[in-house]
Design a protein around this motif. Sequence first.
Motif, short mmCIF file in Angstrom:
data_model
loop_
_atom_site.label_atom_id
_atom_site.label_comp_id
_atom_site.label_asym_id
_atom_site.label_seq_id
_atom_site.Cartn_x
_atom_site.Cartn_y
_atom_site.Cartn_z
N LEU A 30 0.82 -1.32 -0.15
CA LEU A 30 -0.04 -0.08 0.06
C LEU A 30 1.03 1.47 0.12
N ARG A 31 2.10 1.08 -0.39
CA ARG A 31 2.99 2.23 -0.42
C ARG A 31 2.52 3.46 -1.21
N ASP A 32 1.97 3.50 -2.30
CA ASP A 32 1.69 4.36 -3.04
C ASP A 32 0.32 4.94 -2.52
N GLN A 33 -0.70 4.17 -2.22
CA GLN A 33 -1.92 4.56 -1.39
C GLN A 33 -1.56 5.33 0.00
N ALA A 34 -0.31 5.01 0.62
CA ALA A 34 0.07 5.61 1.90
C ALA A 34 0.70 6.97 1.50
N GLY A 35 1.37 7.03 0.47
CA GLY A 35 2.00 8.54 -0.07
C GLY A 35 1.27 9.46 -0.31
N ASP A 36 -0.06 9.08 -1.06
CA ASP A 36 -1.15 9.87 -1.43
C ASP A 36 -1.91 10.50 -0.19
N ALA A 37 -2.11 9.75 0.62
CA ALA A 37 -2.69 9.99 1.93
C ALA A 37 -1.98 11.12 2.75
N LEU A 38 -0.53 10.89 2.61
CA LEU A 38 0.29 11.41 3.62
C LEU A 38 0.12 12.82 2.92
N ALA A 39 0.39 12.99 1.66
CA ALA A 39 0.10 14.10 0.75
C ALA A 39 -0.98 15.00 1.07
N ALA A 40 -2.01 14.14 1.11
CA ALA A 40 -3.28 14.99 1.36
C ALA A 40 -3.36 15.47 2.71
N ILE A 41 -2.89 14.94 3.51
CA ILE A 41 -2.90 15.43 5.00
C ILE A 41 -2.16 16.59 5.10
N ALA A 42 -1.03 16.45 4.59
CA ALA A 42 -0.02 17.58 4.56
C ALA A 42 -0.65 18.75 3.81
N GLU A 43 -1.32 18.69 2.56
CA GLU A 43 -2.10 19.75 2.04
C GLU A 43 -3.21 20.23 2.59
N ALA A 44 -4.09 19.51 3.35
CA ALA A 44 -5.35 19.90 3.97
C ALA A 44 -5.27 20.94 5.09
N GLY A 45 -4.04 20.67 5.97
CA GLY A 45 -4.30 21.66 7.07
C GLY A 45 -5.39 21.76 7.89
N LEU A 46 -5.93 20.41 7.97
CA LEU A 46 -7.27 20.18 8.78
C LEU A 46 -6.93 19.08 9.80
N PRO A 47 -7.51 19.01 11.09
CA PRO A 47 -7.45 17.88 11.85
C PRO A 47 -7.65 16.53 11.06
#
Length: 113
Positions: A30-47
């Motif tokens: 799930l490396r690619d999915q994890a990377g996408d999720a981490l990028a979304a977290i960093a970009e969102a700036g939300l809890p």
Amino acid sequence: MPSLTPSSITVRRDSTAVVVHLSGEIDLSLRDQAGDALAAIAEAGLPVVVDLAEVRLLGAPGIAFLLQCERICAETGVEWVARDVPAVIARLLDVLGLHSVLHRDGSRMSMSS
């Protein structure tokens, strides 16, 4: 034999939070999915809410993913919580000494039985 939930990391974002849902076996596949999720977290700036209710296995990549979530949230100044942590996963984090690193106060992680 019961049907097993496919392994995945998915992200849902609304105006108040980013919800990351992990299911199945959280491993290197799930490396690619994890990377996408981490990028979304960093970009969102939300809890961030990380839902672990459907996790069957949390391998080293899954543990690394949780640590990276915690780091990104600390760096961006947003709160995060792990929700519905299966008891076996909570015990694994305890054994590895990561419960306190990931959840600085006991109220931040909710466990399922």
